[in-house]
Scaffold this active site. Structure first.
Site, PDB file in Angstrom:
ATOM      1  CE1 TYR A   9      87.002  39.335 132.924  1.00 33.80           C
ATOM      2  CE2 TYR A   9      86.746  41.697 132.623  1.00 33.80           C
ATOM      3  CZ  TYR A   9      86.611  40.574 133.407  1.00 33.80           C
ATOM      4  OH  TYR A   9      86.079  40.672 134.681  1.00 33.80           O
ATOM      5  CE  LYS A  28      83.499  38.308 133.453  1.00 36.22           C
ATOM      6  NZ  LYS A  28      82.979  37.612 134.636  1.00 36.22           N
TER       7      LYS A  28
HETATM    8  N1  LIG Z   1      87.974  41.797 140.953  1.00 34.96           N
HETATM    9  C1  LIG Z   1      87.324  42.725 140.308  1.00 34.96           C
HETATM   10  O1  LIG Z   1      87.604  43.922 140.477  1.00 34.96           O
HETATM   11  C2  LIG Z   1      86.215  42.366 139.365  1.00 34.96           C
HETATM   12  C3  LIG Z   1      85.577  43.389 138.648  1.00 34.96           C
HETATM   13  C4  LIG Z   1      84.549  43.057 137.798  1.00 34.96           C
HETATM   14  C5  LIG Z   1      84.128  41.745 137.678  1.00 34.96           C
HETATM   15  N2  LIG Z   1      84.750  40.750 138.388  1.00 34.96           N
HETATM   16  C6  LIG Z   1      84.268  39.368 138.230  1.00 34.96           C
HETATM   17  O2  LIG Z   1      84.104  38.776 139.520  1.00 34.96           O
HETATM   18  C7  LIG Z   1      84.201  37.357 139.392  1.00 34.96           C
HETATM   19  C8  LIG Z   1      85.053  36.819 140.536  1.00 34.96           C
HETATM   20  O3  LIG Z   1      86.376  37.251 140.335  1.00 34.96           O
HETATM   21  P1  LIG Z   1      87.351  37.659 141.507  1.00 34.96           P
HETATM   22  O4  LIG Z   1      87.613  39.100 141.393  1.00 34.96           O
HETATM   23  O5  LIG Z   1      86.864  37.103 142.803  1.00 34.96           O
HETATM   24  O6  LIG Z   1      88.663  36.914 141.005  1.00 34.96           O
HETATM   25  P2  LIG Z   1      89.530  35.725 141.603  1.00 34.96           P
HETATM   26  O7  LIG Z   1      89.849  36.025 142.992  1.00 34.96           O
HETATM   27  O8  LIG Z   1      90.629  35.518 140.618  1.00 34.96           O
HETATM   28  O9  LIG Z   1      88.531  34.502 141.572  1.00 34.96           O
HETATM   29  C9  LIG Z   1      88.215  33.848 140.384  1.00 34.96           C
HETATM   30  C10 LIG Z   1      87.738  32.470 140.745  1.00 34.96           C
HETATM   31  O10 LIG Z   1      87.443  31.790 139.499  1.00 34.96           O
HETATM   32  C11 LIG Z   1      88.039  30.509 139.577  1.00 34.96           C
HETATM   33  N3  LIG Z   1      88.357  29.985 138.247  1.00 34.96           N
HETATM   34  C12 LIG Z   1      89.159  30.531 137.313  1.00 34.96           C
HETATM   35  N4  LIG Z   1      89.245  29.702 136.252  1.00 34.96           N
HETATM   36  C13 LIG Z   1      88.485  28.619 136.535  1.00 34.96           C
HETATM   37  C14 LIG Z   1      88.185  27.424 135.859  1.00 34.96           C
HETATM   38  N5  LIG Z   1      88.708  27.127 134.657  1.00 34.96           N
HETATM   39  N6  LIG Z   1      87.358  26.518 136.444  1.00 34.96           N
HETATM   40  C15 LIG Z   1      86.846  26.760 137.665  1.00 34.96           C
HETATM   41  N7  LIG Z   1      87.100  27.877 138.376  1.00 34.96           N
HETATM   42  C16 LIG Z   1      87.923  28.793 137.805  1.00 34.96           C
HETATM   43  C17 LIG Z   1      89.312  30.711 140.378  1.00 34.96           C
HETATM   44  O11 LIG Z   1      89.776  29.471 140.827  1.00 34.96           O
HETATM   45  P3  LIG Z   1      91.360  29.142 141.004  1.00 34.96           P
HETATM   46  O12 LIG Z   1      91.690  29.518 142.414  1.00 34.96           O
HETATM   47  O13 LIG Z   1      91.426  27.669 140.760  1.00 34.96           O
HETATM   48  O14 LIG Z   1      92.093  29.958 140.008  1.00 34.96           O
HETATM   49  C18 LIG Z   1      88.797  31.637 141.471  1.00 34.96           C
HETATM   50  O15 LIG Z   1      88.172  30.887 142.479  1.00 34.96           O
HETATM   51  C19 LIG Z   1      84.780  37.080 138.008  1.00 34.96           C
HETATM   52  O16 LIG Z   1      83.750  36.601 137.173  1.00 34.96           O
HETATM   53  C20 LIG Z   1      85.254  38.451 137.529  1.00 34.96           C
HETATM   54  O17 LIG Z   1      85.206  38.598 136.136  1.00 34.96           O
HETATM   55  C21 LIG Z   1      85.793  41.036 139.238  1.00 34.96           C
END
Ligand SMILES: NC(=O)c1ccc[n+]([C@@H]2O[C@H](COP(=O)([O-])OP(=O)(O)OC[C@H]3O[C@@H](n4cnc5c(N)ncnc54)[C@H](OP(=O)(O)O)[C@@H]3O)[C@@H](O)[C@H]2O)c1
Length: 326
Positions: A206, A210
């Protein structure tokens, strides 16, 4: 996460601007099958970003692997914002063919793109490979976004053209993570050859994906000085992302409440993304920067600041994509 000094209620009017957000569909969900009660309410920041931009009258395309989920997210948005201009592009980032088809579909509908937000991601999934034979997290989080960006760059550049009626600095936002630094410490990535991730832990995989997103923004800034390309750590937000580590790491469910202690919901959680996408407090002089919540320029890791590694990754990615026929 520090309190935001960036006021989401005072954003510029985005009439006429076209935005594409990967993973911009996810909504408030009840995960009945969740083994962890802390996750009964899953708050997704992608949807919040879409909603905030639509409220400012942007036309927002949600790139999603599920047209059905995206369609119901749009219905929800329209209940709140009756005139929201939001559409779906089907795109599965775990398959480069799907990325290409999604871009073709987008270009059938649009000849402009002002802001590209590479937001979708997965975290800490068990080791598996995509139809192209590439580790799943690496491709979903980084390589597919590299291809998506490359395929959309002519449109972004045309949108910024000084001969266009209203010249504009297009933006490419890579939603990375502070994991690019914290999770790669025991791994020395080299992109002179195919990065062999099979024996690395899921956390390292992961973190590597990133790190690649941060390096990608640095390379974009060098190669396309008229496009504002930045990466960011959005802060810890309670989202569906934690399903990955819960599935792959036995102890994660015990520490999850601590990891997420005080973590905000989606409206505040999307602030860093929205800041980088639309704030007039940043401009082309910030090209290639890495931002921390909210809108603070941060130091990326030593690896992420290495221009040689950024170039190696770029060359490797282009060569790999070309070998695969993209
Ligand atoms: N949450 C945190 O604390 C955190 C911290 C640091 C960085 N981030 C980054 O923030 C970004 C958004 O994440 P989030 O926290 O909002 O997580 P999330 O709620 O799990 O959202 C992830 C999104 O990515 C989509 N996705 C996953 N696999 C995919 C694929 N193969 N093709 C197209 N779409 C796909 C998911 O769609 P589905 O609904 O179809 O699964 C969902 O809409 C990510 O890049 C993550 O690494 C998050």
């Amino acid at each position: 996460m520090p309190k935001s000094t960036f006021d989401l209620s005072k954003l510029p009017d985005l009439t006429g601007q076209v935005v594409l957000v990967t993973g911009g569909h996810s909504g408030l969900q009840v995960l009945l099958s969740s083994p962890c009660f802390f996750d009964v309410l899953i708050l997704h920041r992608g949807l919040a970003t879409t909603k905030v931009l639509a409220r400012q009258h942007a036309k927002v395309y949600i790139a999603s692997r599920s047209v059905q989920k995206a369609g119901s997210a749009i219905q929800d948005i329209k209940k709140e914002i009756a005139n929201a201009n939001v559409a779906v592009i089907e795109m599965d980032l775990s398959d480069l063919d799907s990325v290409k088809r999604g871009v073709e579909e987008f270009l059938r509908q649009e000849d402009k793109l002002h802001i590209l937000i590479n937001n979708a991601g997965i975290m800490c999934t068990p080791y598996s490979t995509t139809p192209q034979g590439i580790e799943l997290q690496f491709q979903t989080n980084y390589l597919s976004h590299h291809l998506l960006t490359r395929l959309l760059l002519p449109t972004l550049l045309a949108t910024s053209s000084p001969t266009s009626p209203s010249p504009f600095t297009p933006r490419i936002i890579n939603v990375a993570s502070d994991g690019h630094a914290k999770l790669v410490s025991t791994f020395s990535p080299s992109f002179s050859s195919f990065p062999n991730l099979e024996h690395e832990s899921t956390w390292t995989r992961y973190g590597t994906s990133k790190l690649c997103q941060v390096l990608h923004s640095k390379s974009l800034a060098t190669q396309y000085p008229n496009v504002l390309s930045v990466s960011l750590h959005p802060g810890t937000v309670k989202t569906g992302l934690s399903a990955g580590p819960r599935g792959s790491t036995a102890w994660y469910k015990f520490i999850q409440p601590l990891v997420e202690l005080g973590a905000p919901g989606p409206e505040e959680g999307c602030a860093s993304i929205v800041f980088c996408a639309v704030s007039d407090k940043i401009g082309i002089s910030d090209n290639g920067s890495y931002f921390l919540p909210v809108g603070k320029k941060g130091n990326a890791s030593k690896l992420a600041e290495d221009p040689g590694l950024a170039e190696e990754l770029w060359v490797w990615s282009e060569r790999k994509l070309s070998e695969l026929g993209y």
